[in-house]
Design a protein around this motif. Structure first.
Motif, PDB file in Angstrom:
ATOM      1  N   ASP A   1       0.993  -1.177   0.028  1.00 11.35           N
ATOM      2  CA  ASP A   1      -0.058   0.036   0.086  1.00 11.35           C
ATOM      3  C   ASP A   1       0.840   1.284   0.031  1.00 11.35           C
ATOM      4  OD1 ASP A   1      -1.595   2.131   0.492  1.00 11.35           O
ATOM      5  OD2 ASP A   1      -2.776   0.920   2.004  1.00 11.35           O
ATOM      6  N   TYR A   2       1.169   1.563  -0.992  1.00 14.95           N
ATOM      7  CA  TYR A   2       2.253   2.770  -1.237  1.00 14.95           C
ATOM      8  C   TYR A   2       1.918   3.929  -0.653  1.00 14.95           C
ATOM      9  CZ  TYR A   2      -0.494   3.180  -5.499  1.00 14.95           C
ATOM     10  OH  TYR A   2      -1.802   2.889  -6.133  1.00 14.95           O
ATOM     11  N   LEU A   3       0.647   4.294  -0.357  1.00 13.63           N
ATOM     12  CA  LEU A   3       0.297   5.623   0.289  1.00 13.63           C
ATOM     13  C   LEU A   3       0.503   5.542   1.679  1.00 13.63           C
ATOM     14  CD1 LEU A   3      -2.831   6.956  -1.481  1.00 13.63           C
ATOM     15  CD2 LEU A   3      -0.216   7.378  -1.928  1.00 13.63           C
ATOM     16  N   SER A   4       0.541   4.345   2.425  1.00 15.13           N
ATOM     17  CA  SER A   4       0.661   3.975   3.841  1.00 15.13           C
ATOM     18  C   SER A   4       1.994   2.935   4.294  1.00 15.13           C
ATOM     19  CB  SER A   4      -0.517   3.522   4.651  1.00 15.13           C
ATOM     20  OG  SER A   4      -0.877   2.352   3.927  1.00 15.13           O
TER      21      SER A   4
ATOM     22  N   ASN B   1       2.294   9.472   8.419  1.00 14.27           N
ATOM     23  CA  ASN B   1       1.901   8.836   7.050  1.00 14.27           C
ATOM     24  C   ASN B   1       0.344   8.898   7.181  1.00 14.27           C
ATOM     25  OD1 ASN B   1       2.952   5.582   6.028  1.00 14.27           O
ATOM     26  ND2 ASN B   1       1.760   7.358   5.129  1.00 14.27           N
ATOM     27  N   ARG B   2      -0.107   8.990   8.321  1.00 15.25           N
ATOM     28  CA  ARG B   2      -1.789   9.031   8.127  1.00 15.25           C
ATOM     29  C   ARG B   2      -2.301  10.266   7.453  1.00 15.25           C
ATOM     30  NH1 ARG B   2      -4.807   5.563  11.248  1.00 15.25           N
ATOM     31  NH2 ARG B   2      -3.223   5.604  12.602  1.00 15.25           N
ATOM     32  N   LEU B   3      -1.641  11.385   7.978  1.00 18.01           N
ATOM     33  CA  LEU B   3      -1.699  12.670   7.528  1.00 18.01           C
ATOM     34  C   LEU B   3      -1.652  12.664   6.087  1.00 18.01           C
ATOM     35  CD1 LEU B   3      -0.109  15.341   9.771  1.00 18.01           C
ATOM     36  CD2 LEU B   3      -2.193  15.674   8.627  1.00 18.01           C
ATOM     37  N   SER B   4      -0.522  12.306   5.393  1.00 22.48           N
ATOM     38  CA  SER B   4      -0.249  12.131   4.077  1.00 22.48           C
ATOM     39  C   SER B   4      -1.347  11.509   3.431  1.00 22.48           C
ATOM     40  CB  SER B   4       1.066  11.715   3.745  1.00 22.48           C
ATOM     41  OG  SER B   4       1.489  10.531   4.044  1.00 22.48           O
ATOM     42  N   SER B   5      -1.666  10.336   3.644  1.00 22.86           N
ATOM     43  CA  SER B   5      -2.636   9.257   3.323  1.00 22.86           C
ATOM     44  C   SER B   5      -3.921   9.925   2.987  1.00 22.86           C
ATOM     45  CB  SER B   5      -2.505   8.059   3.720  1.00 22.86           C
ATOM     46  OG  SER B   5      -3.457   7.181   3.365  1.00 22.86           O
ATOM     47  N   HIS B   6      -4.431  10.748   4.137  1.00 16.21           N
ATOM     48  CA  HIS B   6      -5.633  11.168   4.125  1.00 16.21           C
ATOM     49  C   HIS B   6      -5.663  12.261   3.239  1.00 16.21           C
ATOM     50  CE1 HIS B   6      -7.475   8.660   6.799  1.00 16.21           C
ATOM     51  NE2 HIS B   6      -7.478   9.362   8.017  1.00 16.21           N
TER      52      HIS B   6
END
Lengths: 231, 448
Positions: free
Chosen positions: B104-107, B144-149
């Motif tokens: 999951d490249y976004l997280s 990472n949660r920030l960037s993913s959201h």
């Protein structure tokens, strides 16, 4: 030493009749190198691969409550493994549907969420090569358990659980795709990740990894499954 | 109309009768032309993707439509299947992190965390992981949660035409990626969380950068609320779309923002804390509308909670200067002392000097761990984490060897995508996009 001696030699492998010890295969040598690569002198060492064995009651904590509530669903022998604070119920496939239904519906159990099926292929676990592992979560009681069903490679059938847990639809398709486990009663058991016409089931241990040697600046690196390894 | 020589509507015989493949021309013309043919019913199946810009990567949607209404929706997945789980069985336990980070490249940090927590449980070293490693894991996971959201909101906005939301979302995400680059050396594919701790200590000046980032985000997060929260077009597109109530969520195994948008505060960080989440002060965000708008608001509010956690983690890191970031056991601790050289990230020269000139034991451990790796006792473990998309868990099985015997990832995108049919059937074609965006599937995680 012949291959036969390695598995039966009394002075090498502790062949146990104790049901609590589950031996799946043996490991030779000390450093994972095979053949002439091992010059350490430990090449003749043989050690069994022992998985955590069945636990006896009391299992401890809420494990017993769950086991007690689950008991009526069993018609065939079952066992419990407690390892690293995780509990696993080893269930026969004929009991699987009743167990899953009870797990979801019984107020003492209330495992509302099934987080899918994971297949594991143990080629050396004769007569139970393919395992289907279900992880379940009870949000009401904040508990997690694992239900494991094993089936022989020659008859890889087990009932589909999607009537109880619809979320297992894709998970069962994936496990079929990767291991060839056949979930009887699934409405559309087709491949999901691999192309429809793909031969074989890639995650099985007898399925090769594949790959080609890579040449770079005059050197050649073999594919990962042909490199020297120490596992 | 002739059925055989029409370049726009060729026909084939199938088990379901004659099927026409239409790829152009006016619809009414085609229907008229076919009116004379026997047994023709107007049943339109639209194949959307796998290369459609609105489907979050390579997701293929097979939609049966009646006018603008979707009567059936099915997903076709597998276009990004790379056999990561199989490949891991041919690499050492530590090399596994290099693979899982790419799923999951976004997280990426969540993939690494759940895998490493599973390996640590099998090694029975869960309690030995040093405090600083845990705080750094929490810090990185919340960043990472920030960037993913942000990506979820940005791409979701783009798909409904809100391009400003996309540009500012990616603008902020770049800031997070810059922090990742500063801390781990890479913007993506970090392989930074390792069994036993993290790869290396925080670099000098990282805490100042993080504090500056927090201050900036506090100014910029309100922009999203100002742009979207009460925007009538935005609300018109999202409200009531992709509805799924709590019973539906549990039956389909939905977790994360989707289940929280039904008002049920289920968050593994609270219910089964890992990496020391019980020591942080934050709230679980919920909404009560069970629709796409609710999921958007949950994500927006969760970004504020993540900022709170990042702030607390930064404060704790300030008091942990020089503390170890890897377990003390030299037979597990990967010798990953790295530093930035003229040619990028590489082995630290100090570490090379130590193992080559000062410590025979250090050299042996380095050699053994790099060539052979450590052995993990036989057994299986499952330690899920709360990823931005829901419950992400790695089922890690070991046979006592130096390689994973089997690792299976329960990816929330994979499970949540199953809700596409329930969320979009009976609705408009345009709402399918909104419903899928509200699930926030990442195909790298779905297909692995």
């Amino acid at each position: 030493m012949s291959d036969e001696d390695k598995t039966t030699g009394p002075d090498q492998v502790p062949v146990s009749t104790d049901p609590e010890v589950k031996i799946v295969g043996t490991r030779t040598g000390m450093f994972g190198a095979h053949g002439t690569g091992d010059t350490s002198g430990f090449g003749g060492l043989v050690a069994p691969i022992v998985y955590p064995g069945a636990a006896e009651r009391p299992f401890g904590g809420w494990y017993d409550e769950v086991a007690d509530a689950l008991e009526p669903a069993f018609t065939a022998p079952w066992s419990v493994v407690v390892h690293r604070k995780e509990i696993t119920f080893h269930v026969r496939r004929e009991d699987l549907l009743a167990v899953m239904k009870l797990l979801r519906d019984d107020p003492k159990l209330r495992f509302e969420l099934c987080t899918g099926v994971s297949g594991v292929h143990y080629p050396e676990d004769t007569g139970a090569e393919l395992h289907a592992v279900y992880h379940l979560l009870s949000m009401t009681h904040n508990r997690r358990i694992r239900v494991e069903v094993s089936v022989p490679d020659s008859d890889p059938h087990l009932p589909s659980t999607i009537a109880t847990y619809p979320t297992n639809d894709w998970h069962e398709r994936e496990t079929y795709d990767m291991f060839g486990l056949i979930f009887d009663g699934h409405p559309g058991l087709t491949r999901i990740l691999m192309p429809d016409d793909w031969p074989g089931h890639p995650q099985r241990k007898d399925y090769p990894l594949g790959g080609i040697p890579v040449e770079y600046k005059g050197g050649t690196i073999p594919p990962p499954d042909e490199r020297r390894s120490y596992h | 109309m002739s059925e055989t020589d029409d370049i726009y509507a060729g026909s084939t015989e199938t088990t379901d009768g004659k099927v026409f493949t239409v790829s152009g021309r006016d619809w009414d013309d085609i229907v008229e032309g076919l009116a004379g043919a026997d047994g023709v019913e107007e049943r339109v199946v639209v194949n959307m993707g796998p290369q459609h810009p609105s489907t979050h990567g390579v997701l293929r949607l097979i939609l049966e439509i009646d006018g603008e209404t979707v009567t059936e929706a099915r997903c076709g997945i597998g276009y990004l299947h790379t056999g990561i789980e199989k490949n891991m069985e041919f690499r050492s336990w530590v090399q596994g992190t290099t693979f899982v980070t790419r799923m999951d490249y976004l997280s990426p940090f969540f993939n690494e965390a759940t895998y490493c927590l599973g390996v640590e449980r099998l090694l029975d070293i869960e309690d030995d992981v040093p405090e600083k490693a845990n705080v750094m894991r929490v810090l990185l996971m919340e960043l990472n949660r920030l960037s993913s959201h942000l990506v979820c909101i940005a791409t979701g906005g783009m798909e409904i035409g809100a391009l400003t939301v996309m540009t500012i979302g990616f603008r902020e995400r770049e800031l997070v990626l810059d922090l990742f680059e500063l801390i781990t050396g890479l913007r993506m594919n970090h392989a930074f969380i390792r069994p036993g701790g993290v790869a290396q200590d925080l670099p000098v000046g990282a805490l100042d950068e993080i504090r500056a980032f927090i201050a900036l985000m506090k100014k910029r997060l309100p922009e999203y609320a100002a742009l979207c929260n009460a925007n009538p077009i935005f609300k018109g597109r999202l409200e009531g779309v992709g509805h799924l109530d709590l019973a539906g969520c549990l039956a389909l195994g939905m977790t994360g923002p989707v289940v929280r948008s039904t008002g049920y505060p289920w968050d593994l960080r609270k219910s089964e804390p890992y990496c020391g989440y019980e020591d942080y002060d934050f709230d679980v965000q919920t909404w009560d509308t069970s629709d796409s708008y609710g999921r958007f608001r949950v994500r927006l509010n969760e970004m504020w909670e993540s900022l709170r956690i990042i702030e607390q983690a930064a404060d704790r890191l300030a008091g942990l200067e020089g503390a170890p970031v890897m377990v003390a056991d030299k037979k597990v601790a990967w010798p990953s002392q790295l530093s930035i050289g003229s040619d990028g990230m590489g082995n630290s020269l100090d570490h090379i000097r130590h193992i080559m000139g000062e410590s025979m034991e250090g050299l042996i451990h380095h050699f053994k761990l790099v060539t052979e790796g450590f052995r993990v006792p036989p057994g299986q473990a499952y330690v899920p984490v709360e990823s931005p998309r829901g419950e992400l868990g790695a089922h890690v099985v070991s046979d006592g060897g130096t390689r994973p015997f089997r690792t299976h990832f329960r990816d929330p995108s994979f499970t949540n995508l199953q809700a596409t049919s329930v969320m979009s059937e009976g609705g408009q074609v345009a709402d399918v996009i909104v419903a899928i965006a509200s699930i926030d599937p990442v195909m790298g995680g779905v297909d692995r």
